[in-house]
Design an enzyme around this catalytic site. Structure first.
Site, PDB file in Angstrom:
ATOM      1  N   SER A 145      55.553  16.958  32.861  1.00 27.48           N
ATOM      2  CA  SER A 145      54.651  16.376  31.672  1.00 27.48           C
ATOM      3  C   SER A 145      53.999  15.640  32.121  1.00 27.48           C
ATOM      4  CB  SER A 145      56.260  16.319  30.346  1.00 27.48           C
ATOM      5  OG  SER A 145      56.738  15.579  30.206  1.00 27.48           O
TER       6      SER A 145
ATOM      7  N   HIS B 258      60.635  20.075  29.220  1.00 28.55           N
ATOM      8  CA  HIS B 258      62.497  19.993  30.618  1.00 28.55           C
ATOM      9  C   HIS B 258      63.096  20.537  30.315  1.00 28.55           C
ATOM     10  CE1 HIS B 258      60.639  15.261  31.311  1.00 28.55           C
ATOM     11  NE2 HIS B 258      60.285  16.467  31.648  1.00 28.55           N
TER      12      HIS B 258
ATOM     13  N   GLU C 264      63.113  13.435  25.137  1.00 30.61           N
ATOM     14  CA  GLU C 264      63.805  13.339  25.535  1.00 30.61           C
ATOM     15  C   GLU C 264      64.778  12.149  25.103  1.00 30.61           C
ATOM     16  OE1 GLU C 264      62.652  10.544  28.865  1.00 30.61           O
ATOM     17  OE2 GLU C 264      61.284  12.316  30.114  1.00 30.61           O
TER      18      GLU C 264
ATOM     19  N   GLU D 203      66.674  16.788  33.919  1.00 26.21           N
ATOM     20  CA  GLU D 203      66.530  15.674  34.194  1.00 26.21           C
ATOM     21  C   GLU D 203      68.150  15.363  33.841  1.00 26.21           C
ATOM     22  OE1 GLU D 203      64.485  12.455  32.383  1.00 26.21           O
ATOM     23  OE2 GLU D 203      62.800  12.994  33.289  1.00 26.21           O
TER      24      GLU D 203
ATOM     25  N   ASP E  97      62.150   9.578  24.100  1.00 23.13           N
ATOM     26  CA  ASP E  97      60.738  10.022  24.615  1.00 23.13           C
ATOM     27  C   ASP E  97      60.241  11.347  24.510  1.00 23.13           C
ATOM     28  OD1 ASP E  97      58.356  10.578  26.198  1.00 23.13           O
ATOM     29  OD2 ASP E  97      59.338  10.701  27.480  1.00 23.13           O
TER      30      ASP E  97
ATOM     31  N   GLU F 128      58.914   5.815  23.529  1.00 26.98           N
ATOM     32  CA  GLU F 128      57.444   6.278  24.438  1.00 26.98           C
ATOM     33  C   GLU F 128      57.458   7.263  24.247  1.00 26.98           C
ATOM     34  OE1 GLU F 128      59.331   6.489  28.684  1.00 26.98           O
ATOM     35  OE2 GLU F 128      57.982   8.400  29.341  1.00 26.98           O
TER      36      GLU F 128
ATOM     37  N   ASP G 250      52.847   6.147  28.530  1.00 27.77           N
ATOM     38  CA  ASP G 250      53.628   7.533  29.206  1.00 27.77           C
ATOM     39  C   ASP G 250      51.803   8.006  30.113  1.00 27.77           C
ATOM     40  OD1 ASP G 250      53.983   8.607  31.767  1.00 27.77           O
ATOM     41  OD2 ASP G 250      55.755   9.683  30.801  1.00 27.77           O
TER      42      ASP G 250
ATOM     43  N   LYS H 145      55.389   4.650  36.639  1.00 27.51           N
ATOM     44  CA  LYS H 145      55.387   5.202  37.644  1.00 27.51           C
ATOM     45  C   LYS H 145      54.853   5.543  39.096  1.00 27.51           C
ATOM     46  CE  LYS H 145      56.834   8.978  34.433  1.00 27.51           C
ATOM     47  NZ  LYS H 145      56.430  10.114  33.309  1.00 27.51           N
TER      48      LYS H 145
ATOM     49  N   HIS I  58      61.397   7.326  37.025  1.00 30.37           N
ATOM     50  CA  HIS I  58      61.752   8.486  38.005  1.00 30.37           C
ATOM     51  C   HIS I  58      60.728   9.648  37.585  1.00 30.37           C
ATOM     52  CE1 HIS I  58      65.439  11.232  34.982  1.00 30.37           C
ATOM     53  NE2 HIS I  58      63.434  10.144  34.344  1.00 30.37           N
TER      54      HIS I  58
ATOM     55  N   LYS J 208      64.268   3.621  33.571  1.00 31.75           N
ATOM     56  CA  LYS J 208      64.601   4.932  33.747  1.00 31.75           C
ATOM     57  C   LYS J 208      64.962   5.879  34.483  1.00 31.75           C
ATOM     58  CE  LYS J 208      61.772   8.289  31.131  1.00 31.75           C
ATOM     59  NZ  LYS J 208      60.558   8.467  30.584  1.00 31.75           N
TER      60      LYS J 208
HETATM   61  P1  PGA Z   1      57.467  14.632  34.150  1.00 28.39           P
HETATM   62  O1  PGA Z   1      58.318  13.214  32.287  1.00 28.39           O
HETATM   63  O2  PGA Z   1      58.327  13.617  35.477  1.00 28.39           O
HETATM   64  O3  PGA Z   1      57.742  15.227  33.272  1.00 28.39           O
HETATM   65  O4  PGA Z   1      55.867  14.100  33.325  1.00 28.39           O
HETATM   66  C1  PGA Z   1      58.898  12.493  32.400  1.00 28.39           C
HETATM   67  C2  PGA Z   1      58.668  11.829  31.208  1.00 28.39           C
HETATM   68  O5  PGA Z   1      57.281  12.376  30.847  1.00 28.39           O
HETATM   69  O6  PGA Z   1      58.420  10.557  31.170  1.00 28.39           O
HETATM   70 ZN    ZN Z   2      57.157   9.612  29.416  1.00 27.16          ZN
END
Ligand code: PGA
Ligand code: ZN
Length: 421
Positions: A43, A156, A165, A206, A243, A287, A314, A339, A367, A390
């Site tokens: 995502s 996910h 999440e 995840e 999230d 988030e 994010d 990230k 991650h 995270k």
């Molecule tokens: P992604 O999702 O690693 O699939 O982009 C993680 C997030 O949205 O925080």
């Molecule tokens: Zn995110």
């Protein structure tokens, strides 16, 4: 330093979804070898640095990374051989110059990050320092509070949840090892709870459960019950972080909660939903509560809830100083998700973090949903001293690798270790 880069090569390996990614090997002329692997998101934010894929449908459905591998072996390596590996920012800058695009589209952020991380590893080893100390200095001794993703939805998992999440945050734990235990016991309590209710305990990308719940809100209720069943006090010992990854269900000016059949909402209605949830559940962090381009909405969200909880950006900030600076100016959030592969080099990631620090923002090292057994980001989180990480649920080895590395670091630091934000 006396050791210099002798060779760099990349290998195509698989990530936790079975999708190709890179592992990079940096060898020095003193015999040191540093390796690192690159994660991959599902995502993603539209302004993330480009993850270069081959597009050759005959291999891995077009997702091979041989082009990125060739860029490491044939373009980046010849430029970096002979350099001192401790010159991280110079090395990263040279790669940025070689790429010469705004979003790393030519060489690929995956190629560049693999090299950047493997160079840091090789340098740390040559200096005989653990990676967290090499990157963070002698003062790097703060272990992060984990955000543990125990219920998965959105992109996910094929669950009924629109929100991506639902995470445990053991804010009342005295140290990292205990935080991990709080989380693991609650994860097992949640498993039993789902089982009792005849719900699936299969896991998403995840490692969180992906059951068919009646609503997104039911996920919050279940988590509170699981925390209590595990013997912890919700809010005090274990809080909730969310999230929703709202970009993934935003379409034509509306947030469409299609999977859970909860209808459509405007930005204001989403904010109202979050306000009610924050009143009802022990939520401390939110988030991507809104979509990446809904900057006005984010501003309103931060004005409404930013004094009570952490509002993390994010997809809208993508670990990029350009967007983080705008976010700070416009009061879009009060924290950033960090990230490494969203921006593509270790040095630029550190620049993004410096901006957050200067603005008094929190930052959470994260991650990606596609991970490898590499725990680089665990050391990186301790080095950056932000007090939060995270890195997924309490199962699946690509997630646990990070937790296990943090346990090692905490044990190594002994009584010098600090914990939390
Ligand atoms: P992604 O999702 O690693 O699939 O982009 C993680 C997030 O949205 O925080
Ligand atoms: Zn995110």
């Amino acid at each position: 330093m006396s050791a210099h880069i002798r060779a760099i090569r990349a290998l195509e390996i698989l990530d936790s979804r079975g999708t190709p990614t890179l592992r990079v090997f940096v060898s020095l002329d003193d015999g040191t070898l540093g390796t690192s692997s690159v994660p991959s998101g599902a995502s993603t934010g539209e302004n993330e640095a480009v993850e270069l894929r081959d597009g050759d449908a005959k291999r891995y459905g077009g997702k091979g990374v041989r082009k990125a591998i060739a860029h490491v072996n044939e373009t980046i390596a010849p430029r970096l051989v002979g350099l001192d590996p401790t010159e991280q920012s110079r090395i990263d800058r040279l790669m940025i110059e070689l790429d010469a695009t705004a979003n790393k589209a030519k060489l690929g952020a995956n190629a560049m990050l693999g090299v950047s991380q493997a160079v840091a590893r090789a340098a740390a080893q040559a200096c005989r320092l653990p990676l967290y100390q090499y990157l963070g200095g002698a003062g790097a001794r703060r272990l992060p509070v984990p955000q543990m993703n125990v219920l998965n939805g959105g992109k996910h998992a094929d669950s009924s949840l629109d929100f991506q999440e639902f995470m445990l945050m053991p804010v009342g734990a005295p140290n990292f090892a205990e935080a991990l235990r709080y989380g693991s016991e609650t994860f097992q309590a949640l498993k039993r709870l789902l089982h009792e209710r005849g719900l699936s305990t299969l896991v998403g990308d995840e490692g969180g459960f992906a059951p068919a719940l009646a609503s997104n809100e039911e996920a919050c209720q279940l988590i509170v019950t699981a925390i209590e069943r595990a013997g912890y006090r919700p809010g005090e010992q274990i809080a909730i972080a969310l999230d929703p990854a709202a970009t993934s269900f935003f379409e034509k000016d509306r947030y469409r909660l299609t999977r859970s059949r909860q209808g459509e909402k405007t930005s204001d209605q989403m904010i109202e939903l979050y306000r009610k949830w924050v009143d009802t559940y022990p939520i401390v962090s939110l988030e991507d509560g809104l979509a990446e381009n809904d900057w006005k909405g984010f501003q309103a969200l931060t004005a409404e809830l930013g004094g009570r909880i952490q509002i993390v950006g994010d997809d809208n900030l993508v670990t990029n100083p350009i967007y983080i600076r705008r976010g700070i100016e416009e009061k879009t959030c009060n924290a950033a998700l960090i990230k490494l592969n969203q921006i593509g080099t270790v040095s630029e990631t550190i620049d993004a973090i410096q901006l957050c620090r200067k603005a008094g923002w929190r930052y959470v090292i994260s991650h990606r949903s596609g991970e490898t057994e590499d725990a680089f980001m665990a050391d990186f989180a301790v080095a950056m001293s932000g007090g939060q990480i995270k890195t997924g649920s309490l199962c699946r080895s690509e997630r646990i690798a990070k937790y296990n590395r943090l346990l090692e670091i905490e044990a190594e630091l002994g009584p010098a270790a600090l914990f939390g934000a």
